[in-house]
Design an enzyme around this catalytic site. Structure first.
Site, PDB file in Angstrom:
ATOM      1  N   ARG A 273      64.658 -27.062  -1.601  1.00  0.00           N
ATOM      2  CA  ARG A 273      66.049 -26.680  -0.899  1.00  0.00           C
ATOM      3  C   ARG A 273      66.945 -27.761  -1.327  1.00  0.00           C
ATOM      4  O   ARG A 273      66.703 -28.510  -1.503  1.00  0.00           O
ATOM      5  CB  ARG A 273      65.406 -27.165   0.151  1.00  0.00           C
ATOM      6  CG  ARG A 273      64.385 -25.753   0.343  1.00  0.00           C
ATOM      7  CD  ARG A 273      64.199 -25.089   1.250  1.00  0.00           C
ATOM      8  NE  ARG A 273      63.203 -23.840   0.957  1.00  0.00           N
ATOM      9  CZ  ARG A 273      62.365 -23.621   2.600  1.00  0.00           C
ATOM     10  NH1 ARG A 273      63.551 -24.497   3.386  1.00  0.00           N
ATOM     11  NH2 ARG A 273      61.218 -23.489   2.956  1.00  0.00           N
TER      12      ARG A 273
ATOM     13  N   ARG B 161      61.234 -34.466   5.278  1.00  0.00           N
ATOM     14  CA  ARG B 161      62.293 -33.428   4.843  1.00  0.00           C
ATOM     15  C   ARG B 161      62.426 -33.765   3.061  1.00  0.00           C
ATOM     16  O   ARG B 161      62.032 -35.033   2.600  1.00  0.00           O
ATOM     17  CB  ARG B 161      63.596 -33.770   4.820  1.00  0.00           C
ATOM     18  CG  ARG B 161      63.394 -33.322   6.341  1.00  0.00           C
ATOM     19  CD  ARG B 161      65.164 -32.971   7.695  1.00  0.00           C
ATOM     20  NE  ARG B 161      65.273 -32.625   8.742  1.00  0.00           N
ATOM     21  CZ  ARG B 161      65.529 -31.565   9.220  1.00  0.00           C
ATOM     22  NH1 ARG B 161      65.367 -30.794   8.399  1.00  0.00           N
ATOM     23  NH2 ARG B 161      64.691 -30.903  10.239  1.00  0.00           N
TER      24      ARG B 161
ATOM     25  N   GLU C  45      57.384 -28.875  13.474  1.00  0.00           N
ATOM     26  CA  GLU C  45      57.130 -27.186  12.557  1.00  0.00           C
ATOM     27  C   GLU C  45      56.278 -27.320  11.277  1.00  0.00           C
ATOM     28  O   GLU C  45      56.692 -27.896  10.147  1.00  0.00           O
ATOM     29  CB  GLU C  45      57.867 -25.919  12.687  1.00  0.00           C
ATOM     30  CG  GLU C  45      58.003 -24.874  11.757  1.00  0.00           C
ATOM     31  CD  GLU C  45      58.743 -25.195  10.530  1.00  0.00           C
ATOM     32  OE1 GLU C  45      57.471 -24.524   9.935  1.00  0.00           O
ATOM     33  OE2 GLU C  45      59.455 -24.806  10.280  1.00  0.00           O
TER      34      GLU C  45
ATOM     35  N   SER D  84      55.960 -20.826  10.068  1.00  0.00           N
ATOM     36  CA  SER D  84      56.513 -19.948  10.745  1.00  0.00           C
ATOM     37  C   SER D  84      56.480 -18.794  10.281  1.00  0.00           C
ATOM     38  O   SER D  84      55.931 -18.597   9.241  1.00  0.00           O
ATOM     39  CB  SER D  84      57.469 -20.396  10.330  1.00  0.00           C
ATOM     40  OG  SER D  84      59.302 -21.803  11.014  1.00  0.00           O
TER      41      SER D  84
ATOM     42  N   ARG E  68      54.170 -32.185   5.484  1.00  0.00           N
ATOM     43  CA  ARG E  68      54.523 -32.192   6.834  1.00  0.00           C
ATOM     44  C   ARG E  68      53.200 -32.119   7.723  1.00  0.00           C
ATOM     45  O   ARG E  68      52.319 -32.833   8.447  1.00  0.00           O
ATOM     46  CB  ARG E  68      55.143 -31.749   7.871  1.00  0.00           C
ATOM     47  CG  ARG E  68      56.630 -31.355   7.934  1.00  0.00           C
ATOM     48  CD  ARG E  68      57.658 -30.953   9.043  1.00  0.00           C
ATOM     49  NE  ARG E  68      58.381 -30.997   8.436  1.00  0.00           N
ATOM     50  CZ  ARG E  68      59.847 -30.187   9.357  1.00  0.00           C
ATOM     51  NH1 ARG E  68      59.403 -29.288  10.150  1.00  0.00           N
ATOM     52  NH2 ARG E  68      61.297 -30.178   8.873  1.00  0.00           N
TER      53      ARG E  68
END
Length: 431
Positions: free
Chosen positions: A265, A280, A352, A355, A394
């Protein structure tokens, strides 16, 4: 891609649906309708001219044989040829703009979603109780550093900020998580897929990330190939194109898959003080679930994926909540999304870790992925769904923070111990 028939039948409903997603596409939709009308008119005019051209060309031999002057006919043939060429150029320009605008329209949200952004997200259910400590807990960065699990400093040295290195037992613990996820998916009958980590442009386009978000990926330049390639941001981007341009049989559906990949990312998001470490990053590991399914089985498949994500988190012993996202918090490609959120104690809130989303026929239209009905023989677009199952960046911090003990050691979740030779506790090695 949205169905043009749906837009033409009720453009105001489409506009309202996209406004619920906090996107105003009113002018874009009006322009699409204009271009669609122009496109149809040009096609009709061109077909009419070609029909006349064919008719006139058949008359030339007969008129010559009858001794008639065919010069007017050749003149008309030239006029028709020029008109067809002019229309073809206009049609090419119209279709190029039409396609660009259609591809940039987001998916419509399901009608039961609340409008607006994350402030309207709706927690549906909670599992377990928040973790309580009878001592001052450590941050995962400190725990991972003290136990030699993660090398943040050298990760930054090798690749810059937003990267880290798993070391020793940290590497084994990360691999144990991935094995746990993959074993669960194999048990449930999902097909395992190993994907390329470098993809071509059409993959991003089919998944709905391009053209709008083409600048948010790591692009790769190749002096011997002028095609755009990029590092995959999620396995979904590849899996959505697996059957691109194909017609599946009804018996092949549902097609259930999963893939482990690193994810790259370019935009890691804003970094608050409580987001240091691996919450992150620009590269992280994830196992992704994906389904191709019949339209009428779409909701059932969605609930299955949500349940699977919840069971994975339950197996690790985490307290979590399942949240139904508001229309504006769903990604551009998705009609519906539920997030599974766990607590990372140092962050004083929920984050989160999965998803689960339903794209309906949006991705299938972009990639022309259809199936043939056994009863009618007609083709229809499939529905595509995806869900994290799970991402580790996470899960790992939550795991070490929630399972830490007062002496700085960390208890290994029971489901992971078989992958670590029965190890129950990770302790700091004595020098």
């Amino acid at each position: 891609m949205l169905d043009i028939k749906r837009i033409k039948d009720n453009p105001e409903a489409v506009k309202a649906g996209l406004r619920a997603k906090e996107v105003n596409c009113d002018e874009q939709i009006d322009r699409i309708l204009e271009l669609d009308a122009q496109r149809r008119a040009l096609i009709l005019e061109t077909e009419t001219s070609k029909a006349e051209q064919n008719k006139v060309s058949k008359e030339i031999p007969m008129r010559k044989k009858a001794g008639e002057d065919v010069a007017p006919i050749f003149k008309r043939m030239g006029e028709l040829k020029a008109k067809i060429a002019e229309n073809d150029k206009k049609l090419s320009d119209v279709e190029a703009e039409y396609r660009t605008l259609m591809l940039s329209l987001p998916n419509l949200p399901d009608p039961d979603l609340l409008p607006g952004g994350k402030e309207n997200n709706e927690p549906l259910r909670y599992y377990g109780q928040p973790h309580q400590f009878d001592f001052e807990p450590k941050h995962h960065v400190d725990l991972c550093t003290d136990l030699g699990l993660i090398d943040y400093e050298r990760g930054t040295k090798l690749a810059g900020s937003g990267f880290w290195i798993y070391r020793g037992m940290g590497s084994r613990l990360e691999w144990a998580l991935l094995n746990y996820f993959m074993d669960c998916h194999l048990r449930d009958g999902y097909e395992m897929v190993i994907l390329p980590h470098m993809l071509e442009y059409r993959c991003g386009e089919t998944a709905g990330q391009f053209p709008k978000f083409a600048d948010e990926v790591y692009k790769i330049e190749n002096p011997t190939d002028d095609r755009m390639h990029f590092m995959l941001p999620t396995a979904e981007t590849a899996l959505a194109s697996l059957h691109r341009g194909e017609i599946l049989s009804e018996a092949e559906l549902p097609h259930k898959l999963f893939a482990y990949t690193p994810c790259f990312r370019r935009e890691a998001g804003s970094h608050r003080a409580d987001e240091r470490g691996m919450v992150r990053g620009h590269q992280f590991n994830k196992v992704e679930m994906f389904q191709y399914t019949l339209p009428e089985k779409s909701d059932e498949a969605f609930e299955e994926l949500v349940c699977k994500a919840e069971e994975l988190v339950k197996g690790l012993g985490f307290h979590f909540r399942t949240v139904k996202l508001a229309a504006g918090d769903c990604s551009a490609s998705m009609a519906r999304t539920y997030d599974i959120e766990i607590q990372i104690p140092s962050m004083n809130g929920y984050k989160e870790v999965s998803s689960v989303s339903n794209a309906r026929d949006y991705q299938a239209r972009r990639g022309n992925i259809r199936f043939r009905r056994e009863a009618t023989g007609k083709t229809e677009f499939v529905h595509t769904l995806n869900g994290s199952g799970l991402a580790t960046s996470r899960i790992f911090p939550a795991m070490v923070e929630q399972n830490q003990r007062a002496d700085g050691s960390v208890v290994v979740p029971e489901v992971l111990r078989k992958y670590l030779g029965g190890l129950e506790i990770i302790e700091k090695k004595e020098l």
